[in-house]
Motif scaffolding. Structure first.
Motif, short mmCIF file in Angstrom:
data_model
loop_
_atom_site.label_atom_id
_atom_site.label_comp_id
_atom_site.label_asym_id
_atom_site.label_seq_id
_atom_site.Cartn_x
_atom_site.Cartn_y
_atom_site.Cartn_z
N ASP A 110 99.38 -94.73 -108.26
CA ASP A 110 99.84 -94.93 -107.02
C ASP A 110 99.64 -93.60 -106.21
O ASP A 110 100.22 -92.74 -106.58
CB ASP A 110 101.15 -95.54 -107.06
CG ASP A 110 101.62 -95.86 -105.55
OD1 ASP A 110 100.91 -95.45 -104.71
OD2 ASP A 110 102.77 -96.49 -105.50
N TYR A 111 98.80 -93.70 -105.20
CA TYR A 111 98.64 -92.40 -104.47
C TYR A 111 99.56 -92.48 -103.07
O TYR A 111 99.30 -91.65 -102.15
CB TYR A 111 97.22 -92.08 -103.89
CG TYR A 111 96.35 -91.62 -105.12
CD1 TYR A 111 96.25 -90.44 -105.59
CD2 TYR A 111 95.66 -92.81 -105.86
CE1 TYR A 111 95.43 -89.91 -106.75
CE2 TYR A 111 94.90 -92.43 -107.04
CZ TYR A 111 94.83 -91.04 -107.36
OH TYR A 111 94.02 -90.48 -108.56
N GLY A 112 100.38 -93.52 -103.03
CA GLY A 112 101.41 -93.43 -102.01
C GLY A 112 101.44 -94.59 -100.99
O GLY A 112 102.04 -94.79 -100.25
N ASN A 113 100.42 -95.75 -101.53
CA ASN A 113 100.62 -96.91 -100.77
C ASN A 113 100.98 -97.81 -101.65
O ASN A 113 101.01 -99.11 -101.14
CB ASN A 113 99.29 -97.14 -100.08
CG ASN A 113 98.19 -97.81 -101.31
OD1 ASN A 113 98.09 -97.42 -102.35
ND2 ASN A 113 96.94 -98.25 -100.78
N GLY A 114 101.66 -97.84 -102.54
CA GLY A 114 102.11 -98.95 -103.60
C GLY A 114 101.15 -99.79 -104.28
O GLY A 114 101.35 -100.65 -105.20
N LYS A 115 99.87 -99.36 -104.29
CA LYS A 115 98.81 -99.93 -105.05
C LYS A 115 98.28 -98.98 -105.99
O LYS A 115 97.97 -97.73 -105.87
CB LYS A 115 97.76 -100.50 -103.83
CG LYS A 115 98.14 -101.49 -103.02
CD LYS A 115 97.09 -101.93 -101.96
CE LYS A 115 97.53 -103.10 -100.94
NZ LYS A 115 96.64 -103.37 -99.89
N MET A 116 97.76 -99.49 -106.97
CA MET A 116 97.25 -98.83 -107.90
C MET A 116 95.57 -98.51 -107.80
O MET A 116 95.18 -99.65 -107.59
CB MET A 116 97.36 -99.38 -109.65
CG MET A 116 98.99 -99.58 -109.92
SD MET A 116 99.87 -98.09 -109.83
CE MET A 116 99.48 -97.22 -111.40
N MET A 117 95.29 -97.39 -107.63
CA MET A 117 93.71 -97.11 -107.73
C MET A 117 93.36 -96.00 -108.61
O MET A 117 94.23 -95.04 -108.86
CB MET A 117 93.56 -96.45 -106.35
CG MET A 117 93.73 -97.54 -105.25
SD MET A 117 93.44 -96.66 -103.56
CE MET A 117 91.79 -96.94 -103.54
N ASN A 118 92.09 -96.00 -109.09
CA ASN A 118 91.50 -95.02 -109.97
C ASN A 118 91.07 -93.95 -109.11
O ASN A 118 90.88 -94.07 -107.73
CB ASN A 118 90.64 -95.74 -111.02
CG ASN A 118 89.42 -95.99 -110.34
OD1 ASN A 118 88.85 -95.73 -109.11
ND2 ASN A 118 88.71 -97.06 -111.01
N MET A 119 90.90 -92.76 -109.71
CA MET A 119 90.30 -91.68 -109.01
C MET A 119 89.05 -91.87 -108.26
O MET A 119 88.55 -91.32 -107.26
CB MET A 119 90.25 -90.49 -109.82
CG MET A 119 91.44 -89.76 -110.12
SD MET A 119 91.20 -88.00 -110.73
CE MET A 119 92.46 -87.97 -111.96
N SER A 120 88.03 -92.69 -108.84
CA SER A 120 86.88 -93.11 -108.32
C SER A 120 87.07 -93.47 -107.18
O SER A 120 86.44 -93.34 -105.86
CB SER A 120 86.05 -94.01 -109.28
OG SER A 120 84.69 -94.16 -108.62
N ALA A 121 87.85 -94.75 -107.04
CA ALA A 121 88.18 -95.25 -105.68
C ALA A 121 88.52 -94.27 -104.59
O ALA A 121 88.25 -94.24 -103.48
CB ALA A 121 88.99 -96.52 -105.96
N ILE A 122 89.56 -93.59 -105.09
CA ILE A 122 90.39 -92.64 -104.04
C ILE A 122 89.41 -91.77 -103.63
O ILE A 122 89.68 -91.31 -102.54
CB ILE A 122 91.69 -92.21 -104.48
CG1 ILE A 122 92.50 -91.84 -103.43
CG2 ILE A 122 91.48 -91.31 -105.55
CD1 ILE A 122 93.18 -92.80 -102.52
N HIS A 123 88.39 -91.13 -104.53
CA HIS A 123 87.72 -90.26 -103.91
C HIS A 123 86.50 -90.74 -103.05
O HIS A 123 86.14 -90.08 -102.09
CB HIS A 123 87.09 -89.23 -105.03
CG HIS A 123 87.88 -88.39 -105.74
ND1 HIS A 123 88.54 -88.67 -106.89
CD2 HIS A 123 88.52 -87.26 -105.29
CE1 HIS A 123 89.49 -87.55 -107.38
NE2 HIS A 123 89.45 -86.61 -106.07
N THR A 124 86.03 -91.89 -103.47
CA THR A 124 85.20 -92.49 -102.42
C THR A 124 85.92 -92.81 -100.99
O THR A 124 85.16 -92.41 -99.90
CB THR A 124 84.71 -93.80 -102.90
OG1 THR A 124 84.16 -93.78 -104.21
CG2 THR A 124 83.62 -94.64 -102.15
N LEU A 125 87.05 -93.24 -101.15
CA LEU A 125 87.78 -93.51 -99.75
C LEU A 125 87.92 -92.04 -99.14
O LEU A 125 87.61 -92.02 -97.90
CB LEU A 125 89.35 -93.95 -100.02
CG LEU A 125 90.14 -93.91 -98.53
CD1 LEU A 125 89.63 -95.09 -97.74
CD2 LEU A 125 91.63 -94.29 -99.44
#
Length: 159
Positions: A37-52
């Motif tokens: 969880d990077y702060g929005n309550g949803k679980m994301m892997n690093m690939s997705a968050i880095h793409t964002l």
């Protein structure tokens, strides 16, 4: 080997110790795939968050450009982009006069999450660096980074 001023035995020891680098890469990859969880309550892997974050830092980027920057297939990039879009974190726009290229932009929620991710990364890197400095000098860390950069150069040249 003589020109390198290293014996066969020393070279063998270095090669054997490279297994530690391999283990580090595997462990890092496993961590990369672990959702958090990077702060929005949803679980994301690093690939997705880095793409964002890539989209946030490059407004108007296309899926093809995302794939090139990640060194991945267009299909893999498109899958990541679809997930981000379905979560309301990015929006797609066709530019005037060009109905083929779809350009990507973050939504307000996407920008907020990207900013939180950057803070998370900054703190994670800082914490790891501080732990490393408990056992190694800054010069050892600089040398390690230089060696890894050379390794990346070798890998990129062989592709």
């Amino acid at each position: 080997i003589k020109r390198m001023n290293i014996t066969n035995e020393e070279l063998g020891e270095i090669i054997a110790s490279m297994d530690t680098v391999y283990t580090f890469v595997v462990e890092s990859h496993n961590d990369y795939a672990t959702p958090r969880d990077y702060g929005n309550g949803k679980m994301m892997n690093m690939s997705a968050i880095h793409t964002l974050t890539m989209i946030a830092d490059n407004p108007g980027i296309t899926a093809v450009e995302v794939a090139k920057m990640w060194n991945q297939t267009r299909s893999a990039a498109t899958q990541s982009i679809k997930k981000l879009w379905s979560q309301g974190l990015i929006k797609k726009k066709k530019e005037d006069g060009n109905n083929k290229s779809i350009h990507l932009y973050v939504t307000e929620a996407g920008k907020e999450l990207s900013d939180k991710h950057k803070e998370f990364d900054k703190e994670s890197i800082r914490a790891m660096t501080m732990k490393l400095l408990e056992k190694h000098t800054k010069d050892e860390l600089k040398t390690t980074v230089a060696v890894l950069k050379t390794g990346l150069d070798i890998i990129h040249r062989e592709k």
